[in-house]
Design an enzyme around this catalytic site. Structure first.
Site, PDB file in Angstrom:
ATOM      1  N   GLY A 104       0.696  -1.110  -0.129  1.00 29.66           N
ATOM      2  CA  GLY A 104      -0.037  -0.055  -0.073  1.00 29.66           C
ATOM      3  C   GLY A 104       0.925   1.134  -0.032  1.00 29.66           C
ATOM      4  N   GLU A 158     -19.346  17.612   1.702  1.00 27.09           N
ATOM      5  CA  GLU A 158     -18.433  18.323   0.816  1.00 27.09           C
ATOM      6  C   GLU A 158     -18.979  18.203  -0.356  1.00 27.09           C
ATOM      7  OE1 GLU A 158     -14.340  18.359   3.584  1.00 27.09           O
ATOM      8  OE2 GLU A 158     -14.586  17.000   1.973  1.00 27.09           O
ATOM      9  N   ALA A 169      -6.414  10.475   7.790  1.00 28.26           N
ATOM     10  CA  ALA A 169      -5.071  10.269   7.107  1.00 28.26           C
ATOM     11  C   ALA A 169      -4.046  10.348   8.123  1.00 28.26           C
ATOM     12  CB  ALA A 169      -5.002  11.430   5.945  1.00 28.26           C
ATOM     13  N   GLN A 170      -4.333  11.479   9.273  1.00 30.55           N
ATOM     14  CA  GLN A 170      -3.329  11.662   9.988  1.00 30.55           C
ATOM     15  C   GLN A 170      -2.897  10.416  11.067  1.00 30.55           C
ATOM     16  OE1 GLN A 170      -1.238  13.695  11.414  1.00 30.55           O
ATOM     17  NE2 GLN A 170      -1.573  14.934   9.753  1.00 30.55           N
ATOM     18  N   ASP A 227      -6.272   2.789   7.719  1.00 28.04           N
ATOM     19  CA  ASP A 227      -7.798   2.316   7.676  1.00 28.04           C
ATOM     20  C   ASP A 227      -7.980   0.878   7.913  1.00 28.04           C
ATOM     21  OD1 ASP A 227      -8.363   5.013   7.256  1.00 28.04           O
ATOM     22  OD2 ASP A 227      -9.133   4.656   5.470  1.00 28.04           O
ATOM     23  N   VAL A 269      -1.426  -7.468  -4.072  1.00 26.97           N
ATOM     24  CA  VAL A 269      -1.049  -8.598  -3.299  1.00 26.97           C
ATOM     25  C   VAL A 269      -2.595  -9.242  -3.028  1.00 26.97           C
ATOM     26  CG1 VAL A 269      -0.821  -9.093  -0.748  1.00 26.97           C
ATOM     27  CG2 VAL A 269       0.865  -7.370  -2.097  1.00 26.97           C
ATOM     28  N   GLY A 302      -0.540   4.298   0.217  1.00 27.67           N
ATOM     29  CA  GLY A 302      -1.291   5.530   0.504  1.00 27.67           C
ATOM     30  C   GLY A 302      -0.576   6.364   1.659  1.00 27.67           C
ATOM     31  N   PHE A 303      -1.380   6.773   2.314  1.00 29.62           N
ATOM     32  CA  PHE A 303      -0.826   7.828   3.411  1.00 29.62           C
ATOM     33  C   PHE A 303       0.026   6.934   4.533  1.00 29.62           C
ATOM     34  CE2 PHE A 303      -4.296  10.325   2.226  1.00 29.62           C
ATOM     35  CZ  PHE A 303      -3.831  11.647   2.134  1.00 29.62           C
ATOM     36  N   GLY A 304      -0.512   5.663   4.996  1.00 25.37           N
ATOM     37  CA  GLY A 304       0.405   5.073   5.786  1.00 25.37           C
ATOM     38  C   GLY A 304       1.663   4.299   5.349  1.00 25.37           C
TER      39      GLY A 304
HETATM   40  C1  LIG Z   1     -13.354  10.632  -0.292  1.00 22.58           C
HETATM   41  C2  LIG Z   1     -12.674  10.444   1.020  1.00 22.58           C
HETATM   42  C3  LIG Z   1     -12.217  11.787   1.542  1.00 22.58           C
HETATM   43  C4  LIG Z   1     -11.774  11.753   2.951  1.00 22.58           C
HETATM   44  N1  LIG Z   1     -11.395  12.856   3.414  1.00 22.58           N
HETATM   45  C5  LIG Z   1     -10.440  13.153   4.446  1.00 22.58           C
HETATM   46  C6  LIG Z   1     -10.131  14.178   5.017  1.00 22.58           C
HETATM   47  O1  LIG Z   1     -10.723  15.450   4.803  1.00 22.58           O
HETATM   48  N2  LIG Z   1      -9.109  14.157   6.094  1.00 22.58           N
HETATM   49  C7  LIG Z   1      -8.849  12.968   6.659  1.00 22.58           C
HETATM   50  O2  LIG Z   1      -7.971  12.901   7.499  1.00 22.58           O
HETATM   51  N3  LIG Z   1      -9.029  11.749   6.020  1.00 22.58           N
HETATM   52  C8  LIG Z   1      -9.931  11.734   5.004  1.00 22.58           C
HETATM   53  N4  LIG Z   1     -10.105  10.483   4.362  1.00 22.58           N
HETATM   54  C9  LIG Z   1      -9.870   9.248   4.797  1.00 22.58           C
HETATM   55  C10 LIG Z   1      -8.227   8.918   4.549  1.00 22.58           C
HETATM   56  O3  LIG Z   1      -8.092   9.329   3.151  1.00 22.58           O
HETATM   57  C11 LIG Z   1      -7.783   7.645   4.884  1.00 22.58           C
HETATM   58  O4  LIG Z   1      -8.053   7.568   6.403  1.00 22.58           O
HETATM   59  C12 LIG Z   1      -6.270   7.413   4.393  1.00 22.58           C
HETATM   60  O5  LIG Z   1      -6.190   7.389   3.204  1.00 22.58           O
HETATM   61  C13 LIG Z   1      -6.104   5.984   5.081  1.00 22.58           C
HETATM   62  O6  LIG Z   1      -4.479   5.933   4.722  1.00 22.58           O
HETATM   63  P1  LIG Z   1      -4.163   4.329   4.270  1.00 22.58           P
HETATM   64  O7  LIG Z   1      -2.833   4.339   4.109  1.00 22.58           O
HETATM   65  O8  LIG Z   1      -4.617   3.324   5.554  1.00 22.58           O
HETATM   66  O9  LIG Z   1      -4.963   3.851   3.064  1.00 22.58           O
HETATM   67  P2  LIG Z   1      -4.929   4.528   1.682  1.00 22.58           P
HETATM   68  O10 LIG Z   1      -4.714   5.958   1.696  1.00 22.58           O
HETATM   69  O11 LIG Z   1      -6.315   4.243   1.079  1.00 22.58           O
HETATM   70  O12 LIG Z   1      -4.106   3.540   0.920  1.00 22.58           O
HETATM   71  C14 LIG Z   1      -4.270   2.094   0.699  1.00 22.58           C
HETATM   72  C15 LIG Z   1      -3.176   1.881  -0.702  1.00 22.58           C
HETATM   73  O13 LIG Z   1      -3.145   0.604  -0.590  1.00 22.58           O
HETATM   74  C16 LIG Z   1      -3.371   0.049  -1.916  1.00 22.58           C
HETATM   75  N5  LIG Z   1      -3.962  -1.243  -1.911  1.00 22.58           N
HETATM   76  C17 LIG Z   1      -5.021  -1.691  -1.379  1.00 22.58           C
HETATM   77  N6  LIG Z   1      -5.193  -3.036  -1.392  1.00 22.58           N
HETATM   78  C18 LIG Z   1      -4.059  -3.364  -2.293  1.00 22.58           C
HETATM   79  C19 LIG Z   1      -3.660  -4.719  -2.757  1.00 22.58           C
HETATM   80  N7  LIG Z   1      -4.546  -5.908  -2.416  1.00 22.58           N
HETATM   81  N8  LIG Z   1      -2.366  -4.784  -3.187  1.00 22.58           N
HETATM   82  C20 LIG Z   1      -1.535  -3.609  -3.482  1.00 22.58           C
HETATM   83  N9  LIG Z   1      -2.039  -2.428  -2.939  1.00 22.58           N
HETATM   84  C21 LIG Z   1      -3.104  -2.379  -2.381  1.00 22.58           C
HETATM   85  C22 LIG Z   1      -4.079   1.127  -2.576  1.00 22.58           C
HETATM   86  O14 LIG Z   1      -4.135   1.104  -4.094  1.00 22.58           O
HETATM   87  C23 LIG Z   1      -3.812   2.299  -1.793  1.00 22.58           C
HETATM   88  O15 LIG Z   1      -2.686   3.096  -2.464  1.00 22.58           O
HETATM   89  C24 LIG Z   1     -10.982  10.433   3.103  1.00 22.58           C
HETATM   90  C25 LIG Z   1     -11.345   9.444   2.440  1.00 22.58           C
HETATM   91  C26 LIG Z   1     -11.965   9.500   1.474  1.00 22.58           C
HETATM   92  C27 LIG Z   1     -12.350   8.121   0.496  1.00 22.58           C
END
Ligand SMILES: Cc1cc2nc3c(=O)[nH]c(=O)nc-3n(C[C@H](O)[C@H](O)[C@H](O)COP(=O)(O)OP(=O)(O)OC[C@H]3O[C@@H](n4cnc5c(N)ncnc54)[C@H](O)[C@@H]3O)c2cc1C
Length: 447
Positions: free
Chosen positions: A19, A183, A327-328, A312, A87, A21-23
């Site tokens: 992943g 929003e 995200a934080q 998440d 994955v 994403g943010f984490g």
């Molecule tokens: C529309 C929307 C608005 C939001 N607004 C806010 C906000 O204003 N403020 C805030 O703090 N938070 C907000 N959030 C929440 C925030 O985006 C999430 O809490 C944050 O992205 C979580 O980070 P993460 O790293 O857990 O997951 P993510 O950022 O979702 O990253 C997960 C990553 O894993 C990858 N992935 C998933 N499964 C697989 C797999 N099987 N194999 C390979 N890669 C994979 C995905 O492609 C992705 O890149 C919002 C979310 C959404 C959907």
């Protein structure tokens, strides 16, 4: 990639992050100087700034303004290999993940440390049949689909001779009054009342009906009651119809049914519920009711000090309540897991258990208005909106995006013009496909 240790060649530990994403990104950055081989795997080639997805869906920004190639972000992490792949499972005993891509299915990749940061997707609360009629906002493809539908509705209405059909075409229903629903609905209200105002001849875009539905008794349920009320009042002022206290019973091609009443609509958008990734199933680990993996205070899975689950897709209690899916949390957990692994590899002392520093919550409600809650501070109005804009610019992944988004916002604020109002059907219409087919056949028969 071996390292020398007292003259002996020692294999470097291998860290696999799933992943970007943010984490996952925060973990990779924290491991930049760790003597290890880091693999970051994501099924997309880009990191997505999800908090601004609604601006792509409502034509303020283009997709490329909120996404950045992961390998570009990590270009200075010399120890990190970025892999585009999905994955599909984890062999916990054998310490391997299975990766599929365009060429390979389930290719094993071994790890010494594993970080699962696979995020969440939207949940239809057991009604997956709604998805066909009510797309959700989770990735760029979803945002472009919603943008197409919103813009298409105005085009269809303008072309429609029968004014009786205009009402259905110009009714937009959003299901879920959390931050995304608030929003989105306020952004659609601004779009129809300002940007599109003078561009149509047969229809009046400002007459569009925007309905926000939620089973909860108030909008923005995670904010304090006074901020929730401020957001509600602002939505009403923007002309958004807010229906609270009733969930949606049914969604089909003709609209939604709420508390027995049908609201005819050609554009329904799902802004409710989230469901975590399959990480819990891959690990066969204990999860909460939603499927998030229960992690320990060092973010590892019980019995597996080498496996971390963050963001998440994990759950951890903080002050007696589960940490929110924001995200934080994901970023702070990413930094923590990176630091912990670095110390283990380099022989440093283990850090104290993970502790979340809550910087507050924000949601924007139309042009020049937001609500902000941070500890005891509660602000609504233009000051909160300015803070919202500054924070979001700061957290965009690359400086070129910061500049481009800032300029676009200033332009949109001053002129009401939106950045990206294209209806893009990547697959092409059925007629286009039939035409291409006919041309290809004609070319063959003329040879
Ligand atoms: C529309 C929307 C608005 C939001 N607004 C806010 C906000 O204003 N403020 C805030 O703090 N938070 C907000 N959030 C929440 C925030 O985006 C999430 O809490 C944050 O992205 C979580 O980070 P993460 O790293 O857990 O997951 P993510 O950022 O979702 O990253 C997960 C990553 O894993 C990858 N992935 C998933 N499964 C697989 C797999 N099987 N194999 C390979 N890669 C994979 C995905 O492609 C992705 O890149 C919002 C979310 C959404 C959907």
């Amino acid at each position: 990639m071996d390292m020398k240790n007292g003259g002996e060649s020692m294999p470097r530990p291998r860290i696999v992050i799933v992943g970007g994403g943010f984490g996952g990104l925060a973990t990779a950055k924290a491991l930049k100087n760790t003597p290890a081989d880091v693999f970051l795997i994501d099924r997309n080639n880009h990191h997505l700034f999800q908090p601004l997805l609604y601006q792509v869906a409502t034509s303020v920004l283009g997709p490329s303004q909120i996404g950045s190639p992961i390998r570009a972000i990590l270009r200075s992490n010399k120890n990190t290999i970025v892999i585009l792949g999905e994955v599909t499972g984890v062999d916990v005993e054998g310490k391997r993940v299975f990766v599929s891509d365009a060429d390979r299915q389930g290719a094993p990749l071994e790890y010494d440390y594993l970080i699962l940061a696979t995020g969440a997707t939207h949940s239809y609360f057991g009604h997956n049949e709604f998805e066909k009629y009510a797309p959700g906002l989770k990735n760029l493809a979803g945002a472009v689909t919603i943008r197409n539908r919103i813009l298409q509705a105005f085009e269809q209405a303008e072309a429609e001779e029968d004014p009786a059909r205009h009402r259905d075409l110009l009714t937009f229903v959003l299901v879920g009054a959390g931050p995304t629903g608030v929003e989105m609905s306020s952004a659609i209200a601004v779009l129809v009342r300002s940007t599109l105002k003078s561009e149509f001849r047969r229809i009046d875009p400002a007459s569009a009906r925007i309905v926000l539905v939620d089973a909860a008794p108030r909008v923005l349920g995670t904010f304090s009651e006074d901020l929730s009320r401020a957001a509600y009042n602002r939505l009403r002022k923007l002309g958004v119809e807010v229906r609270l206290g009733h969930s949606v019973d049914h969604i089909d091609a003709e609209g939604v049914v709420v508390a027995g009443e049908r609201i005819p609509s050609k554009t329904v958008i799902w802004t409710a519920g989230v469901a975590p990734s399959l990480a819990g199933k891959w690990l066969n680990a204990e999860t909460d009711h939603a499927g998030r993996v229960r992690v320990q205070s060092d973010l590892t899975v019980p019995g597996h000090p080498e496996i971390f689950v963050i963001g998440d897709t994990a759950t951890l209690d903080h002050n007696g309540k589960p940490l929110p899916g924001v995200a934080q949390v994901a970023m702070q957990q990413g930094r923590y897991s990176g630091k912990l692994i670095h110390r283990r590899i380099t022989g440093g002392a283990a850090p104290a258990p993970f502790s979340y520093f809550d910087k507050g919550n924000m949601a924007i409600v139309g042009k020049g208005f937001a609500v902000l809650q941070s500890g005891k501070i509660r602000v609504s109005g233009i000051a909160a909106w300015a803070a919202w804009a500054a924070v979001h610019l700061q957290f965009l992944a690359q400086s070129n995006l910061r500049v481009s988004v800032f300029l676009q916002w200033v332009w949109t604020f001053l002129t009401n013009h939106r950045g990206s109002r294209l209806i893009v059907n990547y697959a092409g219409s059925e007629n286009q496909k039939a035409e291409a087919d006919t041309i290809a056949k004609a070319a063959v028969s003329s040879k």
